[in-house]
Design a protein around this motif. Structure first.
Motif, short mmCIF file in Angstrom:
data_model
loop_
_atom_site.label_atom_id
_atom_site.label_comp_id
_atom_site.label_asym_id
_atom_site.label_seq_id
_atom_site.Cartn_x
_atom_site.Cartn_y
_atom_site.Cartn_z
N ARG A 234 0.84 -1.20 0.00
CA ARG A 234 0.00 0.00 0.00
C ARG A 234 0.88 1.26 0.00
N GLY A 235 0.45 2.22 -0.83
CA GLY A 235 1.14 3.50 -0.91
C GLY A 235 2.61 3.38 -1.25
N SER A 236 2.98 2.41 -2.08
CA SER A 236 4.40 2.14 -2.33
C SER A 236 4.69 2.00 -3.81
N ARG A 237 5.95 2.13 -4.14
CA ARG A 237 6.43 1.91 -5.50
C ARG A 237 7.42 0.75 -5.46
N VAL A 238 7.13 -0.27 -6.26
CA VAL A 238 7.96 -1.47 -6.29
C VAL A 238 8.45 -1.68 -7.72
N VAL B 10 11.26 -8.24 -8.13
CA VAL B 10 11.09 -8.26 -6.68
C VAL B 10 10.12 -9.38 -6.34
N VAL B 11 10.37 -10.06 -5.21
CA VAL B 11 9.42 -11.04 -4.71
C VAL B 11 9.06 -10.66 -3.29
N ILE B 12 7.75 -10.68 -2.99
CA ILE B 12 7.23 -10.31 -1.68
C ILE B 12 6.46 -11.50 -1.14
N GLY B 13 6.90 -12.02 0.00
CA GLY B 13 6.36 -13.26 0.52
C GLY B 13 5.01 -13.12 1.20
N ALA B 14 4.38 -14.25 1.46
CA ALA B 14 3.06 -14.30 2.10
C ALA B 14 3.10 -13.63 3.46
N GLY B 15 2.07 -12.81 3.73
CA GLY B 15 1.96 -12.16 5.03
C GLY B 15 2.82 -10.93 5.18
N ALA B 16 3.64 -10.60 4.19
CA ALA B 16 4.47 -9.40 4.27
C ALA B 16 3.65 -8.16 3.99
N VAL B 17 4.08 -7.03 4.59
CA VAL B 17 3.42 -5.75 4.37
C VAL B 17 4.48 -4.75 3.92
N VAL B 18 4.21 -4.10 2.78
CA VAL B 18 5.06 -3.02 2.29
C VAL B 18 4.21 -1.77 2.28
N SER B 19 4.59 -0.78 3.07
CA SER B 19 3.74 0.39 3.26
C SER B 19 4.55 1.68 3.11
N ASN B 20 4.05 2.58 2.25
CA ASN B 20 4.67 3.90 2.07
C ASN B 20 6.17 3.79 1.85
N SER B 21 6.55 2.89 0.97
CA SER B 21 7.97 2.61 0.78
C SER B 21 8.31 2.50 -0.69
N SER B 22 9.62 2.51 -0.95
CA SER B 22 10.16 2.28 -2.28
C SER B 22 11.01 1.03 -2.24
N VAL B 23 10.63 0.03 -3.05
CA VAL B 23 11.38 -1.21 -3.10
C VAL B 23 11.98 -1.32 -4.49
#
Length: 355
Positions: free
Chosen positions: A265-269, A273-286
């Motif tokens: 949410r609110g992020s640029r990826v 990139v791989v994001i695993g189950a249950g992970a939260v990416v918030s207001n971030s740049s990956v």
């Protein structure tokens, strides 16, 4: 043909991660390194696999089980302490019986797998067959001297003056003749039974030892730098797929895999990139070449070319790159403390301090 996979080493170059877990279970694109080896063996048609385990045997058993998930039958062989690759063959004697077998170092990543190597070993038997690759600095590896017909003439372990640039990758094919060799050799200066000494023993007695050379990507994931590089390589082949939730205020660029149960949410990826189950990416740049494990949190941060192990939390980090962050680790900004100056000033000096 059987296989013997070594997963009992201490992983000293990956401390402190290996104080609490096996180096073979560190993730590459959110999958343990060991799994790539087991999948490679299954693809080669091998079914009976012995895994040599040590201090972290329980963790490995819990993840790999009896091998059914890989299409394998796994037998676990306990090594009380790492006493060399030849010692692992020695303790696996009953499991191996009189079968030919592949020896595979469980922390190695080999892009091409071992299917062609295994087929060649079966079709053209030799006492031993070694998989080699040219390297820029052979003095850091076990090195093979090979004649024009592909016969191995001599092996050296990390020589000061290498006779060739062909390094041992860590994948071998052996006939039962190796069992006599590992019984015959004595420990090296570092107190281990070296597989290179066993192979040299076979060569010295006129047994046929063959070499196969590959230029396909290969890495020993025994250091943070190598693990990050293998992660980059694997992610280069990633296909994007979104099963989790990505809100309208987020942007995914390129090949991004968001597992079921993950939230962005609110992020640029920017992939891969791989994001695993249950992970939260918030207001971030990956950024590219990042693997975020299960149940991780990345909030108000920027991160790229990094691996986060399950449960890691990164909050308020302006920029992180080239990093390996352990299970349950927390990265947060330090509290802002009042500024103070400590001075030792001579007579009649003048000091100008910012207000």
């Amino acid at each position: 043909m059987k296989a013997l996979v070594l997963a009992g080493g201490t992983g000293s170059r990956l401390r402190p991660f290996t104080h609490t877990g096996a180096k073979q279970l560190l993730p590459i694109a959110n999958k343990p390194v060991l799994f790539y080896a087991l999948e490679s063996l299954a693809s080669a048609g091998i079914r009976d696999v012995g895994i040599v385990v040590g201090a972290h045997a329980r963790d490995i058993r819990e993840l790999t089980g009896d091998g059914t998930g890989f299409g394998l039958r796994i037998t676990y062989l306990h090594q009380s302490r790492p006493l060399g690759l030849a010692h692992a063959v020695l303790i696996a004697r009953d499991f191996l019986g009189d079968d030919d077998f592949l020896l595979y170092l469980g922390d190695n990543y080999l892009q091409q797998g071992v299917t062609d190597f295994a087929r060649l070993a079966a079709a053209a038997p030799a006492a031993a067959r070694l998989l080699l690759t040219p390297v820029a600095d052979p003095s850091a590896f076990g090195v093979a001297e090979v004649d024009p017909e592909g016969n191995v003439l001599r092996l050296e372990e990390k020589p000061d003056s290498p006779r060739s640039a062909l390094a041992l990758i860590g994948v071998y094919a052996f006939s039962p003749a190796v069992h006599e060799a590992v019984r015959a050799i004595t420990p090296s200066a570092r107190g281990e039974l070296e597989i290179t000494h066993a192979v040299q023993w076979m060569i010295d007695r006129g047994m046929r030892v063959r070499a196969e050379t590959t230029t396909r990507p290969w890495r020993d994931t025994g250091s943070v730098e190598d693990l990050l590089e293998v992660n980059r390589h694997v992610l280069d082949g990633l296909e994007g797929n979104v099963e989790g939730k990505v809100d309208p205020h987020s942007t995914l660029v390129g090949r991004v895999r968001v597992a079921e149960g993950a939230i962005v949410r609110g992020s640029r990826v920017v992939g891969p990139v791989v994001i695993g189950a249950g992970a939260v990416v918030s207001n971030s740049s990956v950024g590219p070449y990042t693997s975020i494990g299960e149940d991780c949190l990345v909030a108000d941060s920027a991160i790229e070319y990094s691996v986060l192990l399950p449960g890691a939390q990164v909050e308020g980090a302006a920029r992180i790159e080239g990093s390996l962050i352990g299970r349950g680790a927390v990265v947060r900004p330090a509290p802002r403390l009042p500024q103070a100056h400590r001075l030792v000033i001579g007579d009649h000096s003048k000091v100008y301090l910012p207000s």
